[in-house]
Design a protein around this motif. Structure first.
Motif, short mmCIF file in Angstrom:
data_model
loop_
_atom_site.label_atom_id
_atom_site.label_comp_id
_atom_site.label_asym_id
_atom_site.label_seq_id
_atom_site.Cartn_x
_atom_site.Cartn_y
_atom_site.Cartn_z
N ALA A 1 0.81 -1.35 -0.19
CA ALA A 1 -0.31 0.08 0.09
C ALA A 1 0.76 1.06 0.08
O ALA A 1 0.75 1.89 -0.53
N TYR A 2 1.95 0.85 1.12
CA TYR A 2 2.72 2.24 1.01
C TYR A 2 3.40 2.21 -0.61
O TYR A 2 3.81 3.38 -0.99
N ASP A 3 3.77 1.24 -1.20
CA ASP A 3 4.94 1.20 -2.17
C ASP A 3 3.39 2.11 -3.24
O ASP A 3 4.59 3.06 -4.20
N GLY A 4 2.48 1.92 -3.27
CA GLY A 4 1.25 2.09 -4.49
C GLY A 4 1.50 3.51 -4.05
O GLY A 4 1.54 4.00 -5.38
N THR A 5 1.56 3.88 -3.10
CA THR A 5 1.73 5.37 -2.80
C THR A 5 2.34 6.26 -3.40
O THR A 5 2.31 7.28 -4.59
N HIS A 6 4.02 5.95 -2.65
CA HIS A 6 5.20 6.63 -3.70
C HIS A 6 4.99 6.55 -4.72
O HIS A 6 5.94 7.57 -5.33
N ARG A 7 4.62 5.38 -5.74
CA ARG A 7 5.07 5.39 -6.94
C ARG A 7 3.94 6.83 -7.63
O ARG A 7 4.14 7.60 -8.39
N ARG A 8 2.78 6.61 -7.07
CA ARG A 8 1.58 7.47 -7.50
C ARG A 8 2.13 9.18 -7.11
O ARG A 8 2.11 10.05 -8.03
N LEU A 9 2.74 9.31 -6.26
CA LEU A 9 3.10 10.83 -5.55
C LEU A 9 4.80 11.05 -6.53
O LEU A 9 4.58 11.81 -7.25
N ARG A 10 5.38 10.05 -6.68
CA ARG A 10 6.63 10.25 -7.80
C ARG A 10 5.91 10.33 -9.20
O ARG A 10 6.85 11.32 -9.34
N GLY A 11 5.04 10.44 -9.61
CA GLY A 11 4.34 10.44 -10.99
C GLY A 11 3.58 11.54 -11.58
O GLY A 11 4.13 11.90 -12.45
N ALA A 12 3.48 11.68 -10.37
CA ALA A 12 2.74 12.61 -9.62
C ALA A 12 3.29 14.38 -9.85
O ALA A 12 2.87 15.46 -9.81
N MET A 13 4.63 14.02 -9.12
CA MET A 13 6.21 15.37 -9.09
C MET A 13 6.10 15.46 -10.71
O MET A 13 6.71 16.52 -10.90
#
Length: 72
Positions: free
Chosen positions: A57-69
């Protein structure tokens, strides 16, 4: 687990849940909510059952945040 361990787990889950929900990490927030409730109810097995789902769940959040940035 000792009572203070449940109290600590509940506090950590509650705080990180709030932060997660505030940035839109709903999957992570929901899982932390489940963990918080398990700690409140002193359900060690249920709390421990959540742990294997925490990293994905954390990894998925991290990926989405990196993509958004990366987006302009």
């Amino acid at each position: 687990m000792r009572d203070e361990d449940f109290d600590s787990a509940r506090s950590i889950a509650h705080n990180v849940k709030g932060s997660s929900m505030s940035i839109g990490a709903l999957t992570l927030g929901a899982l932390l909510g489940e963990m918080e409730q398990a700690a409140v109810e002193r359900q060690q097995a249920r709390l421990l059952d959540c742990l294997p789902r925490l990293s994905p769940a954390y990894d998925g959040t991290h990926r989405r945040l990196r993509g958004a940035m990366k987006q302009p």
